[in-house]
Structures are given as C-alpha cells and as structure tokens.
Enzyme design. Structure first.
Site, short mmCIF file in Angstrom:
data_model
loop_
_atom_site.label_atom_id
_atom_site.label_comp_id
_atom_site.label_asym_id
_atom_site.label_seq_id
_atom_site.Cartn_x
_atom_site.Cartn_y
_atom_site.Cartn_z
N SER A 185 -22.41 -36.03 -0.98
CA SER A 185 -22.57 -36.24 -2.42
C SER A 185 -22.92 -37.67 -2.81
CB SER A 185 -21.27 -35.85 -3.13
OG SER A 185 -20.20 -36.63 -2.65
N HIS A 213 -22.86 -29.30 -2.43
CA HIS A 213 -24.11 -29.85 -2.95
C HIS A 213 -25.34 -29.19 -2.32
CE1 HIS A 213 -22.30 -33.12 -5.30
NE2 HIS A 213 -21.34 -33.01 -4.41
N LYS A 244 -21.97 -26.90 -9.59
CA LYS A 244 -23.19 -27.69 -9.37
C LYS A 244 -24.42 -26.79 -9.59
CE LYS A 244 -20.23 -30.54 -6.59
NZ LYS A 244 -19.69 -31.30 -7.71
N1 PMP Z 1 -16.46 -30.56 -2.56
C1 PMP Z 1 -17.42 -31.48 -2.74
C2 PMP Z 1 -18.20 -31.95 -1.56
C3 PMP Z 1 -17.69 -31.99 -4.02
O1 PMP Z 1 -18.63 -32.91 -4.20
C4 PMP Z 1 -16.93 -31.50 -5.12
C5 PMP Z 1 -17.17 -31.97 -6.53
N2 PMP Z 1 -17.62 -33.23 -6.70
C6 PMP Z 1 -15.93 -30.56 -4.88
C7 PMP Z 1 -15.73 -30.10 -3.59
C8 PMP Z 1 -15.06 -30.05 -5.99
O2 PMP Z 1 -15.76 -29.13 -6.75
P1 PMP Z 1 -15.26 -28.73 -8.24
O3 PMP Z 1 -16.00 -29.61 -9.18
O4 PMP Z 1 -15.65 -27.30 -8.35
O5 PMP Z 1 -13.80 -28.92 -8.28
#
Ligand code: PMP
Length: 393
Positions: A185, A213, A244
């Site tokens: 990310s 992602h 996302k």
């Molecule tokens: N895993 C990763 C790699 C993420 O980037 C994110 C959110 N930034 C999440 C899990 C958590 O997802 P959520 O927004 O659905 O809580």
C-alpha cells in the site's frame, strides 16, 4: 504520572507539523462531486489519494443495489454474524467470492482490518511462528499481537532474508505461517510471490496473502497478485477488503482448507462485533459482479497509472520502483514533503501525506493513487500540479 503523559510525543509532533501546514490535520471533503472530485476547503479538488481504484462508490448500479438493500433490510443488522447478523446477502456474497476466487470457503467480516485481526489472532498462537514482511499492514501486526504468536519480520520483499529465517526457525513440531501483501500500500510494489511460494513448499509453511490493494487491480480476471503470478493454489489464506476496488466497507478471508469454517466459532473479532450493513454488502456484491463483467476498468486504471508514472519520471522525483496504481513520491525531509503537499492542494490536487513511522524507511511520502474513474485530462492535471512543485523533489 497521568494517563495522557504517554501522548506527549504525539502532541509535540503535531505541534511541529502544524507549523508546516494549517490544513493537514483538518482535511474535510465538504462536498463529494464524484469518485475523483470533491470540494476541500472551498476549492474544487481532484482526488488522487484514495483507494478508489475502480470508481465503484459512484457507479449507478452499486448505488441502486445499496439503496434497495436499505429499503428491503434496513440500515443496520444490529447483530453479530454469529447471532442475528447473518442475512441471506452475507451468505450469497461469501458464495460469490468463493466462486470468483476459486476457493472452497469464504468468511465475510465487518472490515478488512477485522478480517486480518480475526484470522491471525485465531489461527496462530504462542506455539506457532509468523514470518511477516516488514512492510505488512498494521492489521496483520495487530492480529499477530492479539494471538500472542511469535513474530519474526523479514526485510521487505527480500526472499533471501525470508529463507534465512525459515532455515533457522523451522522445526518439525512448529507451524510457520508466512504473511505478505499482494500490492503493497505504500510503495505500490508487488510481493515476489513465486519465490515465496517455492520457500513455503520447501519448508512446509502456510501462506497468507493480503490482496487488499490487488483485488480488481492485478491478474487477468482481477483476482489479484496470486492470479497474476499463477500461484493461487498455493495461497492458503487470501485476505481482502471491500473498501478499495469494491468501493464499500467489509472484508473477507477465502481458503480451500475446510477447517477455516471453525473460525466462525473461535474468532473473537468475528463473534463480538456487528456484521456489515445490508447496504455495504449489496454494494460490494454488485461491484464484484462489475469487476468480472468489465475487465476494461482494469485496463483504464493501468493506462492512468502508466501515464502518471511516465510523466513524473521525467522529473527528479523519487518514485516507487515500478509503475503502479499506487505511486509514492518520497521526500527525505519532512518540511519539504509538507511544502509539496500544500502546493499540490493549492493547485487543486489531493494526495495522501504519509509520515514516519507509517512509512517504510523513515522518509515522508506523498502517496498518489489512481482510479479507472480518472479522465486523461485529470491525470494530466495531477501531473501538472506535481510539475509545479518539482523544485522541492
Ligand atoms: N490490509 C491492507 C493491506 C490494507 O491496506 C488495509 C486498509 N488500508 C486493510 C487491510 C484494512 O482494510 P479495511 O479498510 O477494510 O479495514
């Protein structure tokens, strides 16, 4: 000693940062115009720092699906998945995800964060070992912490470092789980999944891949990095989020291992929280359908990503290693990063500012993310805004 003494360091950082930017701590999207535009501080702004890779939050069909779900089922489930919070649509979405990802089982969670928290904290315990990529998301770290598992970090995307640790740590009576992401990310780079799978096989470890992602972004069918790398069958646990590319809220874990179903009874973050609302589930379900029907969305996203990467590469910006829908622009000095971020906002472009310790190497970075919903004209405008701050690179 007061309860809040430990926050002094944060308070001092906030005071320092607020000298660099008035608006950084109060970015409010006052009016949402579309998936790529909003009014921020009274100014019409192009959004280039969201995780809205495919423009789903504003797709008419997704909006209609969410609205009908509210009319038919109400605004919230008021219950845990284990009690009154499993509606037909939760089960249907689990089936649809299993079918799409070619996995036998899927559990839908309230968020992606709680998916990682649930799976990791329940699956592994103090007698097990998790080897995780140092750049893994906070929810992976937090899941390990909640489970009390022994955690060893290997250097980001460094297969040799992973192998070294596997050699040192593997014992016949110890379970090892390797945890990585698909597309990372912060730097927008991919995990070397084929090499990781080879090691997983050699050492008899389990593999969890968080495709948060990469769902809808990578792979011919949009199933993520494991599809692109041709190793789907070797991934024991696929984690994902609806927040996302699916433009909703929720998360999931898919697996071929039948025992994963037992997590529903053992996982506290699954049992002790309310389930995703009908609107969220219906919107995610519709978006999943659209991803499968419209591969051209992925092409459009990558065209935009390649265009911006190419434009920014012409200047002395320090970018991520390769073109990607996530393009980080790195700054070794935090004040410069703030100046650049302010400059972009004044030029009508919003990107994410990421500061240490959330950044991988202690530098600050401006994280741009592209969307299939960006027009070419908008991508050009984002590039022009960066050109206006290139002296800060
Ligand atoms: N895993 C990763 C790699 C993420 O980037 C994110 C959110 N930034 C999440 C899990 C958590 O997802 P959520 O927004 O659905 O809580």
């Amino acid at each position: 000693m007061g309860l809040f003494d430990k926050f002094q360091k944060i308070k001092q950082s906030l005071e320092t940062f607020s000298q660099y930017s008035d608006s950084f701590f109060n970015v409010v999207l006052d009016e949402i115009i579309s998936s790529t535009e909003a009014i921020i501080n009274g100014r019409h702004t192009i959004l280039a720092g969201t995780n809205n890779y495919l423009g789903m939050p504003h797709r008419k069909e997704c909006i209609e699906a969410a609205c009908s779900a509210v009319r038919e089922m109400g605004t919230g489930t008021t219950g845990s998945r284990m009690a009154n919070g499993t509606y037909g649509i939760h089960v249907e979405l689990e089936r649809a995800l299993s079918q799409f990802l070619n996995k036998k089982h899927t559990i839908v969670f309230t968020t992606g964060y709680s998916a990682n928290l649930s799976v990791l904290s329940t699956l592994v315990g103090p007698k097990d070992i998790v080897l995780l990529d140092a750049d893994c998301h906070a929810s992976i770290y937090d899941g390990c912490r909640l489970g009390g598992v022994q955690v060893y970090r290997f250097k980001h995307n460094d297969v040799n470092d992973l192998e070294k640790r596997l050699k040192r740590l593997s014992k016949p009576d110890t379970n090892i789980l390797i945890a990585v992401e698909g597309l990372y990310s912060m730097l927008g780079d991919r995990a070397p999944l084929r090499e990781i799978v080879a090691l997983k096989r050699e050492f008899g470890a389990y593999l969890l891949v968080d495709e948060a992602h990469s769902l809808g972004v990578l792979g011919e069918k949009g199933r993520g990095l494991a599809e692109e790398a041709g190793v789907e069958e070797d991934v024991d646990f696929v984690i994902g989020t609806f927040s996302k590319s699916l433009g909703s809220v929720g998360g999931y874990c898919s697996s071929d291992l039948e025992e994963i179903e037992l997590l529903r009874f053992a996982s506290r973050p699954y049992v002790f929280t309310a389930s995703s609302s009908p609107a969220n589930i219906a919107a995610a379900r519709k978006a999943l359908e659209i991803i499968q029907r419209e591969p051209e969305l992925r092409e459009r996203l990558w065209d935009n990503a390649n265009l911006l990467y190419e434009r920014l590469s012409k200047h002395p910006f320090k970018l991520g290693p390769s073109p990607s829908p996530i393009i980080p622009v790195r700054f070794s000095e935090i004040p410069r990063a703030f100046e650049a971020w302010n400059g972009l906002l004044e030029n009508g472009v919003y990107v994410n500012m990421v500061l240490p310790p959330a950044t991988p190497d202690g530098s600050a970075l401006l994280r741009c993310s592209l969307s299939a919903a960006h027009t070419t004209d908008q991508v050009e405008k984002i590039a022009e805004a960066f050109e206006s701050i290139k002296h800060l690179a």
